[in-house]
Scaffold this active site. Sequence first.
Site, PDB file in Angstrom:
ATOM      1  N   ASP A 241     -21.483  31.945  43.809  1.00 54.69           N
ATOM      2  CA  ASP A 241     -21.700  30.596  44.329  1.00 54.69           C
ATOM      3  C   ASP A 241     -21.111  30.569  45.743  1.00 54.69           C
ATOM      4  O   ASP A 241     -19.904  30.778  45.935  1.00 54.69           O
ATOM      5  CB  ASP A 241     -20.987  29.591  43.415  1.00 54.69           C
ATOM      6  CG  ASP A 241     -21.138  28.150  43.900  1.00 54.69           C
ATOM      7  OD1 ASP A 241     -21.337  27.934  45.120  1.00 54.69           O
ATOM      8  OD2 ASP A 241     -21.015  27.239  43.073  1.00 54.69           O
TER       9      ASP A 241
ATOM     10  N   TYR B 180     -25.450  21.228  52.206  1.00 49.38           N
ATOM     11  CA  TYR B 180     -24.961  20.015  52.870  1.00 49.38           C
ATOM     12  C   TYR B 180     -23.539  20.133  53.380  1.00 49.38           C
ATOM     13  O   TYR B 180     -23.010  19.159  53.895  1.00 49.38           O
ATOM     14  CB  TYR B 180     -25.113  18.788  51.958  1.00 49.38           C
ATOM     15  CG  TYR B 180     -24.628  18.944  50.525  1.00 49.38           C
ATOM     16  CD1 TYR B 180     -23.277  18.916  50.228  1.00 49.38           C
ATOM     17  CD2 TYR B 180     -25.541  19.099  49.490  1.00 49.38           C
ATOM     18  CE1 TYR B 180     -22.853  19.045  48.918  1.00 49.38           C
ATOM     19  CE2 TYR B 180     -25.111  19.226  48.182  1.00 49.38           C
ATOM     20  CZ  TYR B 180     -23.766  19.197  47.903  1.00 49.38           C
ATOM     21  OH  TYR B 180     -23.345  19.330  46.613  1.00 49.38           O
ATOM     22  N   LYS B 181     -22.945  21.300  53.238  1.00 44.42           N
ATOM     23  CA  LYS B 181     -21.598  21.496  53.774  1.00 44.42           C
ATOM     24  C   LYS B 181     -21.723  22.159  55.156  1.00 44.42           C
ATOM     25  O   LYS B 181     -22.114  21.505  56.117  1.00 44.42           O
ATOM     26  CB  LYS B 181     -20.772  22.326  52.794  1.00 44.42           C
ATOM     27  CG  LYS B 181     -20.598  21.642  51.417  1.00 44.42           C
ATOM     28  CD  LYS B 181     -19.778  22.508  50.476  1.00 44.42           C
ATOM     29  CE  LYS B 181     -19.788  21.946  49.059  1.00 44.42           C
ATOM     30  NZ  LYS B 181     -19.077  20.670  48.930  1.00 44.42           N
TER      31      LYS B 181
ATOM     32  N   PHE C 130     -15.446  25.139  40.943  1.00 38.99           N
ATOM     33  CA  PHE C 130     -15.852  23.745  40.997  1.00 38.99           C
ATOM     34  C   PHE C 130     -16.458  23.445  39.626  1.00 38.99           C
ATOM     35  O   PHE C 130     -17.284  24.222  39.132  1.00 38.99           O
ATOM     36  CB  PHE C 130     -16.885  23.532  42.114  1.00 38.99           C
ATOM     37  CG  PHE C 130     -17.253  22.089  42.296  1.00 38.99           C
ATOM     38  CD1 PHE C 130     -16.403  21.225  42.964  1.00 38.99           C
ATOM     39  CD2 PHE C 130     -18.432  21.584  41.772  1.00 38.99           C
ATOM     40  CE1 PHE C 130     -16.740  19.887  43.122  1.00 38.99           C
ATOM     41  CE2 PHE C 130     -18.763  20.248  41.918  1.00 38.99           C
ATOM     42  CZ  PHE C 130     -17.908  19.403  42.597  1.00 38.99           C
TER      43      PHE C 130
ATOM     44  N   ARG D 147      -7.304  18.008  51.747  1.00 40.71           N
ATOM     45  CA  ARG D 147      -8.191  19.112  52.082  1.00 40.71           C
ATOM     46  C   ARG D 147      -8.791  18.883  53.460  1.00 40.71           C
ATOM     47  O   ARG D 147      -9.356  17.815  53.721  1.00 40.71           O
ATOM     48  CB  ARG D 147      -9.287  19.193  51.018  1.00 40.71           C
ATOM     49  CG  ARG D 147      -9.952  20.528  50.911  1.00 40.71           C
ATOM     50  CD  ARG D 147     -10.927  20.532  49.747  1.00 40.71           C
ATOM     51  NE  ARG D 147     -12.056  19.629  49.990  1.00 40.71           N
ATOM     52  CZ  ARG D 147     -13.273  19.796  49.451  1.00 40.71           C
ATOM     53  NH1 ARG D 147     -13.523  20.814  48.637  1.00 40.71           N
ATOM     54  NH2 ARG D 147     -14.241  18.955  49.709  1.00 40.71           N
TER      55      ARG D 147
END
Lengths: 394, 394
Positions: A195, A220-221, A126, A369
């Site tokens: 990560d 937050y995922k 990312f 996705r």
Amino acid sequence: MSELTTRAGALDAADELAGVRKQFVLDEVVYLDGNSLGALPANVPGRVEDVVLRQWGRMRIRSWDESGWWTAPERIGDKIAPLVGAAPGQIVVGDSTSVNVFKALVAAVRMADADRDEILVDATTFPTDGYIAESAARMTGRTLQPVTPAEVPGALSDRTAAVLLNHVDYRSGRLHDLPSLTAAVHAAGAVAVWDLCHSAGALPVGLDEHGVDLAVGCTYKYLNGGPGSPAYLYVRRELQDRFDSPLPGWNSHAEPFGMRPAFEPASGALRGRVGTPDILSMLALEAALEVWDGVRIEAVRAKSLALTDFFLECVAAYVPEGRVESVTPVAHSERGSQVALRCDDAGDVMKRLIERGVVGDFRHPDVLRFGFTPLYVGFADVERAARVLCEVLR
Amino acid sequence: MSELTTRAGALDAADELAGVRKQFVLDEVVYLDGNSLGALPANVPGRVEDVVLRQWGRMRIRSWDESGWWTAPERIGDKIAPLVGAAPGQIVVGDSTSVNVFKALVAAVRMADADRDEILVDATTFPTDGYIAESAARMTGRTLQPVTPAEVPGALSDRTAAVLLNHVDYRSGRLHDLPSLTAAVHAAGAVAVWDLCHSAGALPVGLDEHGVDLAVGCTYKYLNGGPGSPAYLYVRRELQDRFDSPLPGWNSHAEPFGMRPAFEPASGALRGRVGTPDILSMLALEAALEVWDGVRIEAVRAKSLALTDFFLECVAAYVPEGRVESVTPVAHSERGSQVALRCDDAGDVMKRLIERGVVGDFRHPDVLRFGFTPLYVGFADVERAARVLCEVLR
């Protein structure tokens, strides 16, 4: 009723995690974007109201002690710890993932031998990790070398100070081999930084077991902490005394209220703290983490694989051959908790899916996705998503 | 009724800001700790509930666009701007004060001529600024020189790259001369960075007018954003193209959703953003800032000085001579919005004050600190605080 609909019903009936769904605020939408923003846990609104009205509104400044605000970063870190295979005392919550990547990577370089002048970074990462790694390299006088995770073993040398890798690729959903890559990094004498944004809460990570040195992740995922909720930093216990933060704020001081002009680092994971913790967001996250009570991460992983398998099966059955192409690995050992489908008009297709109540996301330039959050996505959702996808593509 | 009680009543009756108090959640406590944690604005709970239940709970991922989450850091920055004398487009909200000090100071050094090898830092600063300045110096290869604000003009030279100063001293409440110190820094060819934590929302700052280069501040004191609410960063417009952040996260990229491997900075104040913004805390702050609608900062300053004057007068009248000693400057031009009284047993005295409903705070080793927030503290509160202080000291 198709055979797949029947199968979905049977799979839902046998799902040991099916009961967890009622702990979330959900509606008729099939929400397959929990890998971007997790759904709202039902106990969060009440907790936030209490924090605002009673803790802040009535107790005001006293809450720093009496409501446990001051110790929230490490207390909530200890609630995340079992989800990523960490013993207590190694995780602090706070700041964004980007800021934690900076702390971790600079600290990693400082832990390595001083003559090691290279940092390896996952070239498929990312983007923020790559940007921050570039800054960390610049500010520590090291050279940054972007390589794919597969190239890491060949790129390691006695010049490598630290390696920053993603556990799951945000675009393809590919799961990288954390145990063997960490071992390779260690064999080369370098420091391994992971990560976990796209793996924590979706599959077992085993930080302690695999000897990971430093790790960061967002909340937050799959951890459902809310939009932009604070990230976390893991520092393996044996390395904590050598964790030399580039952001030594007053919260990481051995005696924060001593107000001393000279910095003296706290012991333990507290060294990863920086400034005043963001209490509203942090305590919303603490409430959100309660949905994990009694949930085994192994059960989450088993369901995640079953969901993604079933989705791929439904897509193969419903969608005309060649219309989409999965870029997510078939092998379970290489798959995270999402399915990425390449599709020429992906941006437009995702817009129409969302209009029809199936929410995934679009990743530039051509990827649909779909994230599968085992705590609240069921097999009937999966079948419906594939069916609507087929209708949209027709 | 004493003469001072009568005076308090008259002052309250004539107070043009008296009506603002009803916009806060308050009780019978005399709250003189708004310089540590501002009181709860009454519109915050409802806003937070909407953000949690509707924006996150129902709209979920769509809120990044449709609820304006993505643009919150710059939008809320523009709401803070008039309070610190800044035109729009120069402030972004996010991260902690400590993290923003790091961004600002590293960027300041990078703006200065490369052969300038010193950073001056306020030796009387709140400690975190000093710790972070030390890290910024270490990571940019500069020498850090702590000096008192009074010593700055003499310490400036053609070796000075940047100067980090506090507008108001957190301990004594002394207001430093921002216009003349900034001018002195500029005359020496260096970059001026100001920390506004203890001045923003209490007095006019005049960032644009006085040519300040970079500034940071917290939002949980006089701006009432809530515990640990996000801080802000000001980058003067003319310097934005040269703002080279040490924390170039994906939110400061020119095209964040392009997901490009190479970093290309956004234009404007956006360069000060880093990672995903913390939405719950940020939107609570946005609601909190609405209490400033229609409030003139000059009126706030006038009332602040009247409150601190009156407190000093009441203390002099009530408290036995020599029992406490004010360390806050008498001259208005040198006073912030707090009064600090030195007192041998300050820790114990503050404990007893709080028990009797007068909340200030204790600063190690011997300071009683009373903050006067003009938006919700009245003159009767001030008289009562001095009276209770006298009772406790007897």
